[in-house]
Design a protein around this motif. Structure first.
Motif, short mmCIF file in Angstrom:
data_model
loop_
_atom_site.label_atom_id
_atom_site.label_comp_id
_atom_site.label_asym_id
_atom_site.label_seq_id
_atom_site.Cartn_x
_atom_site.Cartn_y
_atom_site.Cartn_z
N LEU A 59 0.85 -1.18 0.00
CA LEU A 59 0.00 0.00 0.00
C LEU A 59 0.89 1.24 0.00
CD1 LEU A 59 -3.14 0.74 0.32
CD2 LEU A 59 -2.48 1.35 2.66
N THR A 60 0.59 2.16 -0.91
CA THR A 60 1.41 3.36 -1.03
C THR A 60 0.55 4.61 -0.95
OG1 THR A 60 3.02 4.52 -2.43
CG2 THR A 60 1.23 3.38 -3.56
N ASN A 61 1.19 5.71 -0.53
CA ASN A 61 0.55 7.02 -0.58
C ASN A 61 1.20 7.91 -1.63
OD1 ASN A 61 -1.62 7.21 1.41
ND2 ASN A 61 -0.04 6.69 2.90
N ASP A 62 2.02 7.31 -2.49
CA ASP A 62 2.64 8.05 -3.59
C ASP A 62 1.53 8.66 -4.45
OD1 ASP A 62 3.91 8.83 -5.99
OD2 ASP A 62 5.44 7.29 -5.75
N LYS A 63 1.60 9.96 -4.68
CA LYS A 63 0.54 10.66 -5.40
C LYS A 63 0.37 10.16 -6.83
CE LYS A 63 3.45 14.58 -6.84
NZ LYS A 63 3.61 16.06 -6.76
N LYS A 64 1.40 9.49 -7.40
CA LYS A 64 1.30 8.97 -8.76
C LYS A 64 0.28 7.85 -8.87
CE LYS A 64 5.66 7.86 -9.39
NZ LYS A 64 6.33 8.27 -8.15
N PHE A 65 -0.09 7.24 -7.74
CA PHE A 65 -1.01 6.11 -7.74
C PHE A 65 -2.34 6.44 -7.06
CE2 PHE A 65 3.27 4.41 -7.95
CZ PHE A 65 3.18 3.45 -8.95
N ARG A 66 -2.51 7.66 -6.59
CA ARG A 66 -3.67 7.96 -5.75
C ARG A 66 -4.92 8.36 -6.52
NH1 ARG A 66 -0.36 10.94 -1.78
NH2 ARG A 66 -1.34 12.84 -2.58
#
Length: 239
Positions: free
Chosen positions: A156-163
């Motif tokens: 799980l990521t909070n990277d904006k590229k995937f949000r």
């Protein structure tokens, strides 16, 4: 891609069109014409714009497959294609709960539509996933759900590229092959990698999304013939 289960949905689109049209029996042509007449473009979004292209690599049943997920910066839909350069794409409209396949049939541009219920017919997993954070997991995984037979780990990521909404929903839907499951951890971030193993640790499936490329793709219903298979469902329900 043509051997993967997630492309079973294209059977209802292209099998009925390009493969059957090639045989040109009269009743098929008549059926296609009838379906065109009953289909209404006003029921659909007229244009879909995509800003990101994610390369997805999936290992399943010993095979490695690659496909592309397209998303807008804003918008409740996503696209799916075999190659980044494809002019044909399946668009999943999450508001309309419809799949619109932009394709060419006998050198004519078509948009072939059908409800999510067709896609969900290939669903083989009705599990309710309740992931828990686990710092002991091997990186990059940080959440796990385990039952008696399968362990499912996700990154799980909070990277904006995937949000963006299209990726957060689309990646899970396509890997799980269903639109009926709730998207797990949706409020916490975006799942960009999934690994499932059996109780003996044997790999069942693994899928990962790479960082997106910036693109500018637009698919429009303008100047396309429309075949909406959803009208058949409506007719059955009204009978």
């Amino acid at each position: 891609m043509n051997k993967s289960q997630y492309l079973n949905i294209i059977i209802f689109c292209l099998l009925i069109t390009s493969k059957l049209f090639a045989q040109t029996p009269n009743f098929i042509s008549s059926f296609a014409e009838y379906l065109e007449q009953q289909s209404d473009k006003e029921n659909f979004k007229q244009e879909y714009t995509f800003d990101n292209a994610y390369e997805i690599m999936q290992t399943k049943n010993g095979e490695i497959k690659t496909f592309y997920l397209y998303t807008p910066i804003q918008g409740n839909y996503f696209g799916l294609s075999q190659k980044e350069s494809d002019s044909e794409v399946m668009v999943f409209d999450l508001d309309l709960e419809n799949i619109i396949t932009f394709c060419t049939v006998q050198e004519e541009p078509f948009a072939i539509c059908g409800p999510f219920s067709y896609f969900n017919q290939i669903q083989n997993d009705s599990t309710s996933y309740h992931f828990k954070k686990d710092k002991k997991l091997d990186k990059p995984f940080n959440y796990i759900f385990q039952n008696n037979t399968v362990a499912t780990k996700v990154n799980l990521t909070n990277d904006k590229k995937f949000r963006n909404n299209g990726f957060k929903k689309g990646f899970w839907m396509i890997i799980q092959e269903t639109s009926t499951q709730e998207i797990p951890l949706y409020q916490k971030g975006a799942i960009l990698e999934i690994m499932k193993t059996d109780k003996n640790g044997k790999l069942i499936t693994h899928a990962k999304a790479n960082s997106p490329k910036t693109i500018s793709k637009v698919f429009s219903l303008t100047n396309r013939k429309l075949m909406d298979f959803g009208v058949l469902s409506d007719m059955l329900e009204s009978d």
